[in-house]
Write an enzyme that holds these catalytic residues in place. Structure first.
Site, short mmCIF file in Angstrom:
data_model
loop_
_atom_site.label_atom_id
_atom_site.label_comp_id
_atom_site.label_asym_id
_atom_site.label_seq_id
_atom_site.Cartn_x
_atom_site.Cartn_y
_atom_site.Cartn_z
N CYS A 11 -5.41 -5.42 20.09
CA CYS A 11 -4.12 -4.58 19.69
C CYS A 11 -4.80 -3.32 19.03
O CYS A 11 -5.73 -3.41 18.18
CB CYS A 11 -3.65 -5.60 18.67
SG CYS A 11 -2.33 -4.55 17.76
N LYS B 293 -8.37 -2.16 5.87
CA LYS B 293 -9.44 -2.79 5.01
C LYS B 293 -10.58 -2.64 5.35
O LYS B 293 -11.72 -2.60 4.37
CB LYS B 293 -8.87 -4.39 4.88
CG LYS B 293 -7.70 -4.50 3.90
CD LYS B 293 -7.43 -6.01 3.38
CE LYS B 293 -5.94 -5.80 2.78
NZ LYS B 293 -5.28 -7.15 3.14
N HIS C 94 3.87 1.67 2.41
CA HIS C 94 5.07 1.04 2.16
C HIS C 94 6.18 1.60 1.24
O HIS C 94 7.25 1.37 1.38
CB HIS C 94 4.90 -0.43 1.51
CG HIS C 94 4.33 -1.47 2.21
ND1 HIS C 94 3.04 -1.92 2.23
CD2 HIS C 94 4.62 -1.93 3.51
CE1 HIS C 94 2.55 -2.66 3.02
NE2 HIS C 94 3.79 -2.69 4.00
N CYS D 36 0.05 -10.91 19.86
CA CYS D 36 -0.85 -10.42 18.83
C CYS D 36 -0.20 -10.82 17.43
O CYS D 36 1.08 -10.71 17.25
CB CYS D 36 -0.62 -8.76 18.96
SG CYS D 36 -1.08 -8.02 17.41
N HIS E 209 0.85 -1.17 0.06
CA HIS E 209 0.03 -0.03 0.06
C HIS E 209 0.91 1.10 0.16
O HIS E 209 2.23 1.03 0.20
CB HIS E 209 -0.98 -0.11 1.30
CG HIS E 209 -0.52 -0.14 2.42
ND1 HIS E 209 0.56 0.83 3.14
CD2 HIS E 209 -0.44 -1.04 3.56
CE1 HIS E 209 0.94 0.65 4.30
NE2 HIS E 209 0.36 -0.77 4.66
N CYS F 100 1.07 -8.14 15.06
CA CYS F 100 2.47 -7.50 15.38
C CYS F 100 3.36 -8.71 15.39
O CYS F 100 4.81 -8.35 15.42
CB CYS F 100 2.40 -6.73 16.59
SG CYS F 100 1.42 -5.47 16.93
N LYS G 82 -6.03 6.03 9.67
CA LYS G 82 -5.02 4.61 9.50
C LYS G 82 -5.42 4.08 8.54
O LYS G 82 -6.79 3.77 8.31
CB LYS G 82 -4.90 4.29 10.73
CG LYS G 82 -3.84 3.27 10.93
CD LYS G 82 -4.17 2.26 12.24
CE LYS G 82 -3.85 0.83 12.14
NZ LYS G 82 -2.32 0.86 11.82
N HIS H 79 -4.14 -3.33 15.28
CA HIS H 79 -4.55 -4.35 14.25
C HIS H 79 -6.09 -4.61 14.42
O HIS H 79 -6.84 -5.47 13.83
CB HIS H 79 -3.87 -5.76 14.29
CG HIS H 79 -2.50 -5.54 13.71
ND1 HIS H 79 -1.31 -5.24 14.54
CD2 HIS H 79 -1.82 -5.49 12.57
CE1 HIS H 79 -0.20 -5.06 13.76
NE2 HIS H 79 -0.74 -5.22 12.76
N1 MSP Z 1 8.32 -7.37 8.67
C1 MSP Z 1 8.03 -6.23 9.27
C2 MSP Z 1 9.62 -5.65 9.36
C3 MSP Z 1 10.71 -6.46 9.61
S1 MSP Z 1 12.09 -5.68 9.13
C4 MSP Z 1 13.17 -6.65 9.88
C5 MSP Z 1 7.07 -5.38 9.19
N2 MSP Z 1 6.41 -5.31 8.01
S2 MSP Z 1 5.12 -4.38 7.48
O1 MSP Z 1 4.82 -4.66 6.15
O2 MSP Z 1 4.27 -4.27 8.48
O3 MSP Z 1 6.01 -2.90 7.43
C6 MSP Z 1 7.02 -2.75 6.35
C7 MSP Z 1 7.38 -1.26 6.66
O4 MSP Z 1 6.32 -0.41 6.28
C8 MSP Z 1 7.76 -0.71 8.15
O5 MSP Z 1 8.84 0.09 7.93
C9 MSP Z 1 6.48 0.17 8.49
O6 MSP Z 1 6.55 0.87 9.46
C10 MSP Z 1 6.19 0.46 7.10
N3 MSP Z 1 4.59 0.95 7.15
C11 MSP Z 1 3.60 0.23 7.17
N4 MSP Z 1 2.43 0.90 7.14
C12 MSP Z 1 2.81 2.26 6.73
C13 MSP Z 1 1.97 3.41 6.68
N5 MSP Z 1 0.73 3.51 6.88
N6 MSP Z 1 2.77 4.37 6.72
C14 MSP Z 1 4.03 4.57 6.58
N7 MSP Z 1 4.83 3.43 6.79
C15 MSP Z 1 4.19 2.23 7.14
O7 MSP Z 1 6.64 -4.47 9.84
#
Ligand code: MSP
Length: 487
Positions: A143, A296, A21, A124, A18, A127, A293, A146
């Site tokens: 949580c 879905k 990321h 969780c 999304h 997380c 935030k 989530h």
């Molecule tokens: N798999 C773990 C990370 C392991 S690192 C050794 C994870 N994955 S995640 O898919 O949930 O998140 C990946 C990255 O995207 C993280 O840096 C997370 O903070 C970032 N983001 C996820 N949603 C976000 C937003 N809505 N906005 C900005 N960054 C966000 O955590």
């Protein structure tokens, strides 16, 4: 020349990317380009976090073999990173056999700090984290990230004695040997560090099959975060190869939600391995969608490919690097996105390039020869502080200043004086007017080339185009404006 190692968090592949990321990649890429422009050698890791129950359960729900589910989603992240104009030097999959074997080696090296015990408490799934009773009570058993109830676990696990390293971690955070950005988060992390109990680092195979087996104990699989955090060094070859050229990392980019893993468990693991701590951990805020935030269930998840399609890549990079504050939560709305495109990219920058190139073309001017960008200390300081949205604000002030200078110096009036002098056969007047007009245009073009240099790490394609136009043998505006309106 120094060696710079930049890392990004590896996303879970339990769905498509999304817009949130995008941040890790864009911030790291901007810094990588900046560092390269200073002549440094950059190694840049990205990858995907492919183990854990969250992914396993999702594949099961869909009735799909977990391997093919992971492969499908991993490809979406790879495509996404490419579409962002980001080209990491290393890409790691945590299901890769070499990574898994290296994780097992890492486990063995940390063995003195690992012990077996039983756990009864909360977890969780979202997380992938063990939750204390206090957190459970504070959040009424659900949580907040989530929106799902915590699950009760009763199981035998291996524990990692984080307490062996708390003093060293506290010291590194306090004296900034491991700098946490933004700095106000350091306090939060110090408080969390005090409250952190020993960390469970494995799950029974009966509870988690999709992971790295614990060496020497077939009944246990490594906790997904141990496997995931290790990626930052296994990708460099650890422990098979000497990684001291690139480790410690210069900057590790992560979102604020996972900062705690990177400032407590990760440093403890590194200390157990006898490795130095990263120099900087940079935690960005979250991208919100319509003020909330993304989720879905609310239905406000924004597909980054749709955003990329709307106005193209430079607009995407511009919005997410400037209007999403590097360190604070910021909102994405289509309205804001369109307004940034039309008012800033199309009007401020696109029109400026068109206008100035047209004036130069009428004078048949050649581009600036042997252009060398000026040193800009204020910009350097902002880039070095890793506050990228501010550095881009600063570059934009310069774009606006050039627009103002054109409006104030009115080159079209100088051109009129020139035309009139020529028509009246006034040769001396004509020469003087030409000189004045051309030196005005040349000074404006030089300023624009300097801005283009500042924009390069953020908008590489656009910066290249601007540089080509104003250093060409003959200056001419592009056939299509850089940012056409009404698209
Ligand atoms: N798999 C773990 C990370 C392991 S690192 C050794 C994870 N994955 S995640 O898919 O949930 O998140 C990946 C990255 O995207 C993280 O840096 C997370 O903070 C970032 N983001 C996820 N949603 C976000 C937003 N809505 N906005 C900005 N960054 C966000 O955590």
């Amino acid at each position: 020349m120094s060696k710079v190692y930049l890392t990004t968090a590896i996303p879970y592949v339990n769905g498509a990317p999304h817009i949130g990321h995008a941040l890790d990649y864009l911030l790291a890429d901007t810094y990588a380009r900046y560092q390269k422009s200073l002549g440094n050698e950059v190694r840049f890791q990205a990858g995907t976090d492919e183990h854990g129950n969250k992914i396993y359960k999702k594949a099961e729900e869909l009735g799909q073999p977990v391997e093919s589910y992971v492969a499908e989603n991993t490809q979406k992240f790879r495509d996404f990173i490419k579409a962002l104009g980001v080209d990491p030097t290393d890409f790691i999959h945590t299901t890769d056999e070499t990574h898994m074997r290296r994780c097992q080696e890492i486990w063995k090296k940390m063995a003195d700090h690992i012990y077996l015990d039983s756990y009864e408490g909360w977890y969780c799934d979202g997380c992938e984290r063990f939750v204390t009773q206090k957190e459970y009570d504070d959040n009424n058993g659900v949580c907040p990230d989530h929106n799902k109830p915590y699950t009760k676990l009763r199981e035998e696990n291996y524990y990692f004695r984080v307490s062996d390293f708390k003093d060293q971690i506290r010291q590194a955070i306090t004296d900034k040997a491991m700098l946490i950005l933004p700095e106000f988060r350091a306090k939060e992390m110090l408080a969390l560090l005090e409250d952190t109990p020993d960390v469970s680092v494995s799950r029974p195979v009966s509870q988690l099959q999709w992971g790295v087996p614990v060496p020497g104990d077939d009944s246990q699989v490594m906790y997904v975060w141990v496997d995931a955090l290790s990626n930052y060094i296994t990708v460099l070859g650890y422990p098979d190869q000497d990684i001291s050229d690139f480790w410690p990392a210069s900057v590790q980019f992560v979102g604020k939600d996972i900062l705690r893993f990177h400032t407590i468990i990760w440093p403890a693991m590194l200390l157990a391995l006898g490795l130095p701590l990263p120099k900087t951990i940079h935690s960005h805020g979250h991208v919100l969608s319509d003020g909330q935030k993304m989720s879905k269930s609310i239905g406000n998840v924004v597909d980054p490919m749709e955003v990329l399609d709307r106005f193209g890549l430079p607009a995407f990079r511009y919005f997410f690097l400037r209007h999403i504050d590097t360190f604070a939560d910021s909102d994405f709305t289509w309205e804001k996105y369109e307004s940034a495109y039309n008012n800033e990219l199309a009007n401020d920058l696109g029109n400026l390039v068109q206008r100035l190139a047209n004036l130069c073309k009428k004078q048949k001017m050649s581009g600036i020869k042997n252009f060398q960008p000026e040193q800009d200390n204020e910009y350097r300081a902002l880039m070095d502080s890793l506050y990228f949205s501010r550095a881009l604000d600063y570059a934009w002030e310069k774009v606006q200043a050039i627009n103002k200078e054109i409006d104030d110096s009115k080159p079209w009036e100088l051109a009129k004086v020139l035309r009139e002098a020529a028509a009246a056969g006034d040769e001396a007047g004509s020469v003087a007017a030409t000189k004045k007009l051309e030196s005005t245009l040349e000074s404006l073009a030089t300023k624009l080339l300097n801005v283009s240099y500042l924009l390069e790490p953020f908008l590489p394609e656009t910066a290249t185009k601007i540089t080509e136009i104003f250093t060409a043998a003959e200056i001419a505006p592009p056939a299509t404006p850089l940012f056409p309106k009404n698209i």
